[in-house]
Design a protein around this motif. Structure first.
Motif, short mmCIF file in Angstrom:
data_model
loop_
_atom_site.label_atom_id
_atom_site.label_comp_id
_atom_site.label_asym_id
_atom_site.label_seq_id
_atom_site.Cartn_x
_atom_site.Cartn_y
_atom_site.Cartn_z
N GLY A 83 0.93 -1.11 -0.12
CA GLY A 83 0.08 -0.22 -0.05
C GLY A 83 0.77 1.10 -0.02
N ILE A 84 0.33 2.42 0.59
CA ILE A 84 1.03 3.65 0.90
C ILE A 84 1.26 3.90 2.26
CG2 ILE A 84 0.97 6.15 0.39
CD1 ILE A 84 -0.94 5.49 -2.07
N ASP A 85 2.51 3.84 2.56
CA ASP A 85 2.76 3.94 4.03
C ASP A 85 2.16 3.02 4.92
OD1 ASP A 85 4.64 6.17 3.52
OD2 ASP A 85 2.92 7.82 4.11
N GLY A 86 1.97 1.90 4.41
CA GLY A 86 1.01 0.80 5.02
C GLY A 86 -0.23 0.79 5.05
N LYS A 87 -0.85 1.83 4.48
CA LYS A 87 -2.15 1.73 4.43
C LYS A 87 -2.75 1.42 2.93
CE LYS A 87 -2.44 5.74 7.38
NZ LYS A 87 -2.96 7.19 7.67
N GLU A 88 -3.82 0.57 3.00
CA GLU A 88 -4.46 -0.05 1.68
C GLU A 88 -5.39 1.06 1.09
OE1 GLU A 88 -6.38 -3.82 2.21
OE2 GLU A 88 -4.41 -4.80 2.60
N LEU A 89 -5.30 0.77 -0.19
CA LEU A 89 -6.20 1.60 -0.99
C LEU A 89 -7.41 1.07 -1.32
CD1 LEU A 89 -3.54 3.22 -1.69
CD2 LEU A 89 -4.53 3.84 -3.79
N GLU A 90 -8.63 1.57 -1.14
CA GLU A 90 -10.01 1.12 -1.60
C GLU A 90 -10.68 1.84 -2.68
OE1 GLU A 90 -14.44 0.77 0.38
OE2 GLU A 90 -12.64 1.73 1.54
N LEU A 91 -10.83 1.02 -3.74
CA LEU A 91 -11.71 1.74 -4.82
C LEU A 91 -13.16 1.56 -4.70
CD1 LEU A 91 -10.53 3.01 -7.37
CD2 LEU A 91 -11.01 0.88 -8.54
N LYS A 92 -13.88 3.02 -4.55
CA LYS A 92 -15.18 2.76 -4.30
C LYS A 92 -15.83 3.09 -5.67
CE LYS A 92 -19.18 4.14 -1.34
NZ LYS A 92 -19.67 4.92 -0.25
N VAL A 93 -16.90 2.76 -6.28
CA VAL A 93 -17.32 2.57 -7.63
C VAL A 93 -18.56 3.11 -7.30
CG1 VAL A 93 -18.14 1.14 -9.75
CG2 VAL A 93 -16.38 0.42 -8.40
N TYR A 94 -19.02 4.17 -8.56
CA TYR A 94 -20.27 4.90 -8.72
C TYR A 94 -20.38 4.88 -9.99
CZ TYR A 94 -19.18 7.13 -4.13
OH TYR A 94 -18.75 7.28 -2.72
N ASP A 95 -21.83 4.61 -10.40
CA ASP A 95 -22.24 4.53 -11.77
C ASP A 95 -23.09 5.97 -12.10
OD1 ASP A 95 -23.43 3.70 -14.24
OD2 ASP A 95 -25.08 2.29 -13.28
#
Length: 249
Positions: A83-95
């Motif tokens: 991740g970034i500096d030990g933090k995970e990324l989360e992708l939130k999808v919008y339609d």
């Protein structure tokens, strides 16, 4: 059958490009986030992604799915690497359904969310509408597919990883004038932000090169289409030359 295979080939190439653009767009955001995290207390860094997924033509649905798949692929790879500096990324999808009104609603939902940044939107129409909202609230956004110049010209919060309509117009004009060595064009354009601005850019560039614009036909309804066909048939019967027909739609 040959025309169908050609259409599918063009579609596949288009989708592959969108996947690449989406990954590059996400990469640009990663660089921004790595330098300065907006909310250091968050355990997970959320990025919103807006794309057309429903109530649309099949080609747009395929493009929307490909945008999300390309971005998710990169997020997964990044998270597996720590991740970034030990933090995970989360992708939130919008339609956004490729609809400007829905895109505006989606933009407000994203503003109210924990998203640090946005990837999207797909078309110039939806991007221009949503862009005003992101700009007002100071949310950074990048698109890998919307090409209308105004998306980034007047918005310091919007970025892109793809060429602009003015670049396309200049390229089209030069190709017709210098490679095909043709001095006349007729332009068919859709009346949305993409088609109308691309038509303007192509016409302006071609005129500056000394070319002649024979016709400019707007295309928004079936009756427009039929009228254009009728006029072209009449020109053919009268042995009139419409020049190279450029479709901006």
């Amino acid at each position: 059958m040959i025309e169908t295979r050609h259409a599918l080939s063009v579609l596949e190439m288009r989708i592959k490009k969108i996947v690449i653009w989406s990954s590059l767009a996400l990469l640009a955001f990663i660089a921004v986030l790595a330098i300065s995290l907006f909310r250091p207390a968050q355990e997970t860094l959320q990025i919103a992604i807006a794309a057309p997924l429903s109530n649309i033509e099949q080609v747009d649905a395929l493009a929307g799915e490909s945008i999300i798949q390309g971005a998710q692929l990169y997020v997964d790879q990044l998270n597996e690497a720590g991740g970034i500096d030990g933090k995970e990324l989360e992708l939130k999808v919008y339609d956004d359904q490729n609809n400007p009104k829905v895109a505006a609603k989606v933009a407000h939902e994203i503003i109210e969310s924990d998203a640090l940044a946005v990837i999207g939107h797909y078309s110039s129409n939806t991007t221009l509408v949503a862009g005003k909202i992101y700009q007002a609230y100071g949310i950074p956004v990048v698109t890998g597919s919307a090409t209308a110049d105004d998306i980034t010209t007047w918005n310091n919060w919007y970025f892109r990883t793809v060429f602009k309509n003015s670049d396309q117009g200049l390229s089209i004009a030069n190709y017709i004038s210098k490679i095909l060595e043709r001095s006349r064009i007729s332009v068919v354009y859709s009346t949305d932000s993409y088609g109308s601005t691309l038509a303007d850019d192509t016409v302006n560039a071609f005129t500056e090169l000394g070319g002649d614009v024979v016709n400019r036909w707007s295309l928004s309804t079936e009756s427009d289409r039929d009228a254009i066909v009728d006029e072209l048939v009449a020109m053919q019967e009268n042995e009139a030359d419409p020049g190279v027909i450029v479709v901006c739609a």
